[in-house]
Design a protein around this motif. Structure first.
Motif, PDB file in Angstrom:
ATOM      1  N   ARG A  67       0.837  -1.206   0.000  1.00  0.00           N
ATOM      2  CA  ARG A  67       0.000   0.000   0.000  1.00  0.00           C
ATOM      3  C   ARG A  67       0.876   1.263   0.000  1.00  0.00           C
ATOM      4  O   ARG A  67       0.635   2.204  -0.748  1.00  0.00           O
ATOM      5  CB  ARG A  67      -0.937   0.006   1.195  1.00  0.00           C
ATOM      6  CG  ARG A  67      -1.908   1.165   1.204  1.00  0.00           C
ATOM      7  CD  ARG A  67      -2.762   1.202   2.472  1.00  0.00           C
ATOM      8  NE  ARG A  67      -3.274  -0.096   2.866  1.00  0.00           N
ATOM      9  CZ  ARG A  67      -4.423  -0.611   2.447  1.00  0.00           C
ATOM     10  NH1 ARG A  67      -5.193   0.059   1.623  1.00  0.00           N
ATOM     11  NH2 ARG A  67      -4.813  -1.796   2.862  1.00  0.00           N
ATOM     12  N   ALA A  68       1.917   1.276   0.825  1.00  0.00           N
ATOM     13  CA  ALA A  68       2.809   2.434   0.892  1.00  0.00           C
ATOM     14  C   ALA A  68       3.554   2.629  -0.429  1.00  0.00           C
ATOM     15  O   ALA A  68       3.684   3.763  -0.916  1.00  0.00           O
ATOM     16  CB  ALA A  68       3.799   2.265   2.043  1.00  0.00           C
ATOM     17  N   ASP A  69       4.032   1.544  -1.025  1.00  0.00           N
ATOM     18  CA  ASP A  69       4.759   1.632  -2.297  1.00  0.00           C
ATOM     19  C   ASP A  69       3.851   2.115  -3.422  1.00  0.00           C
ATOM     20  O   ASP A  69       4.236   2.977  -4.220  1.00  0.00           O
ATOM     21  CB  ASP A  69       5.381   0.280  -2.658  1.00  0.00           C
ATOM     22  CG  ASP A  69       6.503  -0.130  -1.718  1.00  0.00           C
ATOM     23  OD1 ASP A  69       6.991   0.723  -0.948  1.00  0.00           O
ATOM     24  OD2 ASP A  69       6.877  -1.323  -1.753  1.00  0.00           O
ATOM     25  N   VAL A  70       2.649   1.562  -3.497  1.00  0.00           N
ATOM     26  CA  VAL A  70       1.698   1.976  -4.532  1.00  0.00           C
ATOM     27  C   VAL A  70       1.313   3.444  -4.317  1.00  0.00           C
ATOM     28  O   VAL A  70       1.211   4.215  -5.277  1.00  0.00           O
ATOM     29  CB  VAL A  70       0.451   1.071  -4.552  1.00  0.00           C
ATOM     30  CG1 VAL A  70      -0.622   1.626  -5.483  1.00  0.00           C
ATOM     31  CG2 VAL A  70       0.835  -0.344  -4.978  1.00  0.00           C
ATOM     32  N   SER A  71       1.152   3.838  -3.086  1.00  0.00           N
ATOM     33  CA  SER A  71       0.790   5.221  -2.777  1.00  0.00           C
ATOM     34  C   SER A  71       1.851   6.190  -3.286  1.00  0.00           C
ATOM     35  O   SER A  71       1.531   7.242  -3.846  1.00  0.00           O
ATOM     36  CB  SER A  71       0.603   5.386  -1.269  1.00  0.00           C
ATOM     37  OG  SER A  71       0.213   6.703  -0.976  1.00  0.00           O
ATOM     38  N   LYS A  72       3.113   5.854  -3.118  1.00  0.00           N
ATOM     39  CA  LYS A  72       4.201   6.714  -3.604  1.00  0.00           C
ATOM     40  C   LYS A  72       4.149   6.865  -5.119  1.00  0.00           C
ATOM     41  O   LYS A  72       4.291   7.965  -5.649  1.00  0.00           O
ATOM     42  CB  LYS A  72       5.558   6.140  -3.189  1.00  0.00           C
ATOM     43  CG  LYS A  72       5.845   6.264  -1.722  1.00  0.00           C
ATOM     44  CD  LYS A  72       7.169   5.615  -1.385  1.00  0.00           C
ATOM     45  CE  LYS A  72       7.375   5.540   0.110  1.00  0.00           C
ATOM     46  NZ  LYS A  72       8.600   4.806   0.452  1.00  0.00           N
ATOM     47  N   VAL A  73       3.966   5.765  -5.813  1.00  0.00           N
ATOM     48  CA  VAL A  73       3.884   5.812  -7.277  1.00  0.00           C
ATOM     49  C   VAL A  73       2.651   6.595  -7.698  1.00  0.00           C
ATOM     50  O   VAL A  73       2.706   7.447  -8.592  1.00  0.00           O
ATOM     51  CB  VAL A  73       3.870   4.386  -7.879  1.00  0.00           C
ATOM     52  CG1 VAL A  73       3.648   4.445  -9.379  1.00  0.00           C
ATOM     53  CG2 VAL A  73       5.166   3.657  -7.549  1.00  0.00           C
ATOM     54  N   TYR A  74       1.533   6.334  -7.054  1.00  0.00           N
ATOM     55  CA  TYR A  74       0.263   7.001  -7.371  1.00  0.00           C
ATOM     56  C   TYR A  74       0.394   8.510  -7.193  1.00  0.00           C
ATOM     57  O   TYR A  74      -0.006   9.285  -8.060  1.00  0.00           O
ATOM     58  CB  TYR A  74      -0.828   6.438  -6.462  1.00  0.00           C
ATOM     59  CG  TYR A  74      -2.234   6.775  -6.877  1.00  0.00           C
ATOM     60  CD1 TYR A  74      -2.872   6.019  -7.846  1.00  0.00           C
ATOM     61  CD2 TYR A  74      -2.932   7.826  -6.295  1.00  0.00           C
ATOM     62  CE1 TYR A  74      -4.170   6.289  -8.218  1.00  0.00           C
ATOM     63  CE2 TYR A  74      -4.231   8.109  -6.665  1.00  0.00           C
ATOM     64  CZ  TYR A  74      -4.851   7.348  -7.630  1.00  0.00           C
ATOM     65  OH  TYR A  74      -6.142   7.630  -8.003  1.00  0.00           O
ATOM     66  N   GLU A  75       0.973   8.931  -6.075  1.00  0.00           N
ATOM     67  CA  GLU A  75       1.169  10.360  -5.829  1.00  0.00           C
ATOM     68  C   GLU A  75       2.064  10.983  -6.881  1.00  0.00           C
ATOM     69  O   GLU A  75       1.837  12.113  -7.323  1.00  0.00           O
ATOM     70  CB  GLU A  75       1.750  10.573  -4.438  1.00  0.00           C
ATOM     71  CG  GLU A  75       0.775  10.293  -3.325  1.00  0.00           C
ATOM     72  CD  GLU A  75       1.429  10.332  -1.948  1.00  0.00           C
ATOM     73  OE1 GLU A  75       2.563  10.822  -1.829  1.00  0.00           O
ATOM     74  OE2 GLU A  75       0.782   9.868  -0.997  1.00  0.00           O
ATOM     75  N   GLY A  76       3.096  10.251  -7.289  1.00  0.00           N
ATOM     76  CA  GLY A  76       4.001  10.751  -8.313  1.00  0.00           C
ATOM     77  C   GLY A  76       3.330  10.963  -9.658  1.00  0.00           C
ATOM     78  O   GLY A  76       3.642  11.914 -10.372  1.00  0.00           O
TER      79      GLY A  76
END
Length: 67
Positions: free
Chosen positions: A54-63
């Motif tokens: 979830r944290a990794d996907v969130s970083k990519v999503y925000e980017g």
């Protein structure tokens, strides 16, 4: 993936679509792979730590989407 509505998801059964394993270099199942703009950003296999994913996907999503 409800938290990331702009990400399209798909499911491929490597047992039925055997070419996908070689194409994606999948040597074990299950495998979760996140691609964006034709580039692989995340790959998690076998035991997936949900909060880390979830944290990794969130970083990519925000980017990509600034959300």
């Amino acid at each position: 993936m409800k938290d990331f509505p702009k990400i399209e998801t798909g499911l491929v059964n490597a047992g039925k679509v055997t070419e996908i394993a070689g194409f994606l270099m999948v040597f074990t199942v299950p495998v979760l792979v996140l691609y964006a703009d034709g580039r692989e950003y995340i790959r998690e296999a076998r035991i997936v730590q949900v909060e880390k994913l979830r944290a990794d996907v969130s970083k990519v999503y925000e980017g990509f989407f600034g959300e």
